[in-house]
Design a protein around this motif. Structure first.
Motif, PDB file in Angstrom:
ATOM      1  N   ALA A   1       9.096  33.596 -31.246  1.00  0.00           N
ATOM      2  CA  ALA A   1       8.251  32.623 -30.559  1.00  0.00           C
ATOM      3  C   ALA A   1       9.053  31.423 -30.067  1.00  0.00           C
ATOM      4  O   ALA A   1      10.053  31.025 -30.668  1.00  0.00           O
ATOM      5  N   THR A   2       8.588  30.852 -28.986  1.00  0.00           N
ATOM      6  CA  THR A   2       9.215  29.650 -28.440  1.00  0.00           C
ATOM      7  C   THR A   2       8.769  28.417 -29.226  1.00  0.00           C
ATOM      8  O   THR A   2       7.818  28.473 -30.019  1.00  0.00           O
ATOM      9  N   ALA A   3       9.439  27.307 -28.970  1.00  0.00           N
ATOM     10  CA  ALA A   3       9.078  26.063 -29.643  1.00  0.00           C
ATOM     11  C   ALA A   3       7.650  25.658 -29.315  1.00  0.00           C
ATOM     12  O   ALA A   3       6.921  25.158 -30.187  1.00  0.00           O
ATOM     13  N   GLU A   4       7.224  25.882 -28.067  1.00  0.00           N
ATOM     14  CA  GLU A   4       5.869  25.506 -27.664  1.00  0.00           C
ATOM     15  C   GLU A   4       4.825  26.334 -28.417  1.00  0.00           C
ATOM     16  O   GLU A   4       3.794  25.796 -28.838  1.00  0.00           O
ATOM     17  N   MET A   5       5.076  27.632 -28.567  1.00  0.00           N
ATOM     18  CA  MET A   5       4.132  28.475 -29.306  1.00  0.00           C
ATOM     19  C   MET A   5       4.020  28.028 -30.753  1.00  0.00           C
ATOM     20  O   MET A   5       2.912  27.890 -31.305  1.00  0.00           O
ATOM     21  N   ILE A   6       5.165  27.825 -31.399  1.00  0.00           N
ATOM     22  CA  ILE A   6       5.168  27.425 -32.807  1.00  0.00           C
ATOM     23  C   ILE A   6       4.505  26.062 -32.977  1.00  0.00           C
ATOM     24  O   ILE A   6       3.721  25.846 -33.909  1.00  0.00           O
ATOM     25  N   GLU A   7       4.802  25.151 -32.055  1.00  0.00           N
ATOM     26  CA  GLU A   7       4.218  23.813 -32.162  1.00  0.00           C
ATOM     27  C   GLU A   7       2.697  23.872 -32.087  1.00  0.00           C
ATOM     28  O   GLU A   7       1.997  23.166 -32.824  1.00  0.00           O
ATOM     29  N   SER A   8       2.161  24.724 -31.231  1.00  0.00           N
ATOM     30  CA  SER A   8       0.705  24.835 -31.112  1.00  0.00           C
ATOM     31  C   SER A   8       0.091  25.349 -32.405  1.00  0.00           C
ATOM     32  O   SER A   8      -0.961  24.858 -32.846  1.00  0.00           O
TER      33      SER A   8
ATOM     34  N   ALA B   1      -5.971  43.321 -30.074  1.00  0.00           N
ATOM     35  CA  ALA B   1      -7.228  43.821 -30.642  1.00  0.00           C
ATOM     36  C   ALA B   1      -7.558  43.187 -31.977  1.00  0.00           C
ATOM     37  O   ALA B   1      -8.705  43.283 -32.440  1.00  0.00           O
ATOM     38  N   THR B   2      -6.585  42.548 -32.619  1.00  0.00           N
ATOM     39  CA  THR B   2      -6.836  42.015 -33.969  1.00  0.00           C
ATOM     40  C   THR B   2      -6.380  40.566 -34.160  1.00  0.00           C
ATOM     41  O   THR B   2      -6.778  39.933 -35.137  1.00  0.00           O
ATOM     42  N   ALA B   3      -5.560  40.023 -33.271  1.00  0.00           N
ATOM     43  CA  ALA B   3      -5.018  38.668 -33.461  1.00  0.00           C
ATOM     44  C   ALA B   3      -6.137  37.634 -33.402  1.00  0.00           C
ATOM     45  O   ALA B   3      -7.073  37.753 -32.601  1.00  0.00           O
ATOM     46  N   PRO B   4      -6.046  36.597 -34.221  1.00  0.00           N
ATOM     47  CA  PRO B   4      -7.065  35.543 -34.185  1.00  0.00           C
ATOM     48  C   PRO B   4      -6.910  34.672 -32.947  1.00  0.00           C
ATOM     49  O   PRO B   4      -5.885  34.693 -32.256  1.00  0.00           O
ATOM     50  N   LEU B   5      -7.928  33.912 -32.678  1.00  0.00           N
ATOM     51  CA  LEU B   5      -7.944  33.024 -31.521  1.00  0.00           C
ATOM     52  C   LEU B   5      -6.744  32.085 -31.517  1.00  0.00           C
ATOM     53  O   LEU B   5      -6.135  31.825 -30.465  1.00  0.00           O
ATOM     54  N   GLU B   6      -6.386  31.568 -32.707  1.00  0.00           N
ATOM     55  CA  GLU B   6      -5.295  30.591 -32.796  1.00  0.00           C
ATOM     56  C   GLU B   6      -3.958  31.173 -32.352  1.00  0.00           C
ATOM     57  O   GLU B   6      -3.087  30.429 -31.900  1.00  0.00           O
ATOM     58  N   VAL B   7      -3.783  32.470 -32.481  1.00  0.00           N
ATOM     59  CA  VAL B   7      -2.533  33.115 -32.053  1.00  0.00           C
ATOM     60  C   VAL B   7      -2.597  33.485 -30.578  1.00  0.00           C
ATOM     61  O   VAL B   7      -1.656  33.236 -29.811  1.00  0.00           O
ATOM     62  N   LEU B   8      -3.694  34.094 -30.153  1.00  0.00           N
ATOM     63  CA  LEU B   8      -3.817  34.491 -28.745  1.00  0.00           C
ATOM     64  C   LEU B   8      -3.708  33.295 -27.812  1.00  0.00           C
ATOM     65  O   LEU B   8      -3.107  33.382 -26.736  1.00  0.00           O
ATOM     66  N   ALA B   9      -4.259  32.163 -28.213  1.00  0.00           N
ATOM     67  CA  ALA B   9      -4.321  31.001 -27.333  1.00  0.00           C
ATOM     68  C   ALA B   9      -2.946  30.399 -27.033  1.00  0.00           C
ATOM     69  O   ALA B   9      -2.806  29.672 -26.041  1.00  0.00           O
ATOM     70  N   VAL B  10      -1.934  30.691 -27.849  1.00  0.00           N
ATOM     71  CA  VAL B  10      -0.617  30.095 -27.625  1.00  0.00           C
ATOM     72  C   VAL B  10       0.289  31.004 -26.803  1.00  0.00           C
ATOM     73  O   VAL B  10       1.410  30.601 -26.457  1.00  0.00           O
ATOM     74  N   LEU B  11      -0.173  32.201 -26.445  1.00  0.00           N
ATOM     75  CA  LEU B  11       0.666  33.130 -25.689  1.00  0.00           C
ATOM     76  C   LEU B  11       0.703  32.744 -24.218  1.00  0.00           C
ATOM     77  O   LEU B  11      -0.322  32.324 -23.638  1.00  0.00           O
ATOM     78  N   PRO B  12       1.845  32.892 -23.570  1.00  0.00           N
ATOM     79  CA  PRO B  12       1.933  32.602 -22.135  1.00  0.00           C
ATOM     80  C   PRO B  12       0.938  33.441 -21.347  1.00  0.00           C
ATOM     81  O   PRO B  12       0.750  34.628 -21.607  1.00  0.00           O
ATOM     82  N   GLY B  13       0.278  32.800 -20.407  1.00  0.00           N
ATOM     83  CA  GLY B  13      -0.708  33.481 -19.579  1.00  0.00           C
ATOM     84  C   GLY B  13      -2.120  33.346 -20.101  1.00  0.00           C
ATOM     85  O   GLY B  13      -3.080  33.607 -19.349  1.00  0.00           O
ATOM     86  N   LEU B  14      -2.287  32.961 -21.371  1.00  0.00           N
ATOM     87  CA  LEU B  14      -3.619  32.817 -21.945  1.00  0.00           C
ATOM     88  C   LEU B  14      -3.902  31.351 -22.258  1.00  0.00           C
ATOM     89  O   LEU B  14      -3.003  30.581 -22.587  1.00  0.00           O
ATOM     90  N   SER B  15      -5.163  30.991 -22.158  1.00  0.00           N
ATOM     91  CA  SER B  15      -5.618  29.646 -22.500  1.00  0.00           C
ATOM     92  C   SER B  15      -6.610  29.737 -23.646  1.00  0.00           C
ATOM     93  O   SER B  15      -6.954  30.828 -24.113  1.00  0.00           O
ATOM     94  N   ASP B  16      -7.070  28.603 -24.105  1.00  0.00           N
ATOM     95  CA  ASP B  16      -8.085  28.606 -25.163  1.00  0.00           C
ATOM     96  C   ASP B  16      -9.332  29.361 -24.699  1.00  0.00           C
ATOM     97  O   ASP B  16      -9.931  30.120 -25.471  1.00  0.00           O
ATOM     98  N   GLU B  17      -9.699  29.158 -23.435  1.00  0.00           N
ATOM     99  CA  GLU B  17     -10.909  29.796 -22.915  1.00  0.00           C
ATOM    100  C   GLU B  17     -10.731  31.307 -22.779  1.00  0.00           C
ATOM    101  O   GLU B  17     -11.606  32.092 -23.185  1.00  0.00           O
TER     102      GLU B  17
END
Length: 466
Positions: free
Chosen positions: A171-178, A383-399
């Protein structure tokens, strides 16, 4: 005359009433009466009787104490034997409980092999299945596999995929920081370092150089600690190594469930009264360990275990052979043209192929790749990752992450590839996010409890089925 003289002598010897009375009696009874005892003799006799009495009393006291001592020794031996028997019983029960926990893990491994790395429905069979993993009887005891689900704030029964977490080595610093920021916020504690500083320290600890980043920490900091040590400057091999990173303690890493039993104990919900410090809000605040991993990697093959076709190097014939029965003829022609020019660099570029429908993409996405590497590290199971993990991936937002979680909750089929996300997110998001996603899981964290004869034993293991 002679006789009379003799008689007169006898009378002279013993004259008086006693002499007369003794005449004619046997010689042995004719004794001289004793004189009365003197006072000294009486005292000596009393002293002798008193000494005999005292001696007998002393012997009685001594015997009594000996008996008391023997009773005490006997009681001590009985207690020792009882303690030893209880210890032996508990030791035997402990071995049995451990064996039960190991049996639960082994049974689950076998089940996962049969199941395979994907799950068609919204809830994989290895998650939230009390009928399969809670208090399963075996011999003289039971085994249970459990995990804590921060999304629902409850203890559930089953196992957790490591691919549902963010790989801290990738993971990048931005992902970990989130992720760090979310954990800090949920705990409502005051932390000595910010999420930016913690994320920077993690990257400095894992990178190969010895230069500290702007907000990070390197040898200069760690050498001031007692005892001093050097940062690893290499990939993390376990999450516990994060405790060596500046700013990370047990509560930040494990959350309020520091003993990792999947539930909130009294000492974990009493504020500052007892260690660990918590917010006393009756909710179990998660830690970084619920969202981070060091074990996840994906096998670069299809869900059925077949080799994928490399879009960057496959010939037209290979491409048509591999995808001819899956992709429409028009779509396959379009892929061949795109492969020639401009060419593929990621599978997400399938959305840029004119003439390739979304149905074609969903059908082909698990069959193709753009690398010959056998393993792809750090991919997240959408298919199984929680919202907190999916939201930090590039291309995805909280929404968009929330939309993915909501969609999969009601899905019953089609979850065995990442193609279904095209039903939720747009093509731009897919183009970027697809490089970080998978629908497969090969590494699992298992927390098992074996219980037998009133004794329990907990085991924790990470199993790699790749």
């Amino acid at each position: 005359m002679l006789g009379s003289k003799v008689e007169s002598r006898k009378l002279k010897v013993g004259n008086g009433p006693e002499a007369l009375a003794s005449i004619g009696q046997p010689a042995e009874v004719r004794r001289r009466p004793r004189c009365a005892s003197s006072p000294a003799q009486v005292l000596r006799s009393f002293d002798l009787r008193l000494s005999t009495f005292n001696l007998r009393g002393s012997v009685l006291i001594l015997v009594t104490w000996i008996l008391i001592l023997l009773v005490a020794i006997t009681a001590s031996l009985v207690r020792t034997v009882h303690v030893e028997l209880e210890a032996s019983r508990r030791a035997g029960a402990g071995f049995l409980a451990r064996a039960l926990a190991e049996s639960g893990i082994e049974w689950t491994i076998a089940s996962l092999y049969v199941q395979g790395p994907t799950s068609a429905g919204s809830e994989p069979v290895w998650r939230n299945a009390p009928d399969t993993f809670d208090s399963m009887p075996l011999g003289a005891g039971t085994w249970t596999l459990y995990y804590y689900d921060p999304s629902n704030d409850e203890r559930r029964f089953g196992v957790v995929e490591e691919s549902s977490k963010l790989n801290v080595n990738i993971a990048t610093a931005e992902m970990i920081e989130s992720v760090v920021a979310g954990v800090m916020e949920s705990s409502r504690r005051t932390w000595p370092y910010t999420s930016t500083e913690v994320a920077a320290a993690i990257l400095d600890f894992r990178d190969a150089d010895t230069e500290a980043s702007e907000s990070g920490a390197e040898s200069e900091y760690y050498q001031t600690l007692l005892p001093p040590y050097e940062p690893k400057n290499a990939a993390f091999e376990s999450l516990a190594e994060l405790l060596l990173v500046r700013g990370i303690d047990e509560t930040l890493l494990w959350g309020e469930d520091v003993n990792r039993n999947g539930r909130l104990d009294l000492a974990e919900d009493d504020g500052t009264e007892r260690w660990p410090e918590d917010d006393a809000d009756t909710l179990l605040a998660p830690g970084l360990a619920h969202y981070l991993t060091v074990y996840s990697y994906d096998v670069n093959e299809t869900a059925d275990g077949e080799a994928r076709i490399n879009l960057t190097s496959a010939s037209e014939e290979e491409l048509r052979t591999a995808l001819g029965g899956v992709v429409s003829a028009e779509g396959l022609d379009a892929m061949v043209r795109f492969q020639r020019r401009p060419g593929f660099s990621t599978v997400g570029q399938l959305v840029d192929v004119e003439g390739l429908t979304l149905a074609d993409i969903r059908a082909a996405i698990d069959l193709v790749t753009t690398t010959d590497e056998p393993h792809q590290y750090g991919l997240v199971n959408v298919a199984t990752a929680p919202l907190e993990v999916l939201a930090v991936l590039p291309g995805l937002s909280d929404e968009s992450a929330a939309a993915l979680v909501a969609y999969r909750a009601g899905a019953t089929t089609g979850m065995d590839s990442i193609g279904w996300i095209l039903n939720v997110i747009d093509e731009d998001a897919f183009r970027t996010a697809s490089s970080y996603l998978t629908a497969k899981s090969y590494q699992f964290e298992m927390a098992a409890v074996g219980e037998a004869l009133g004794v329990s034993h907990r085991l924790r293991a990470v199993v790699d089925l790749a």
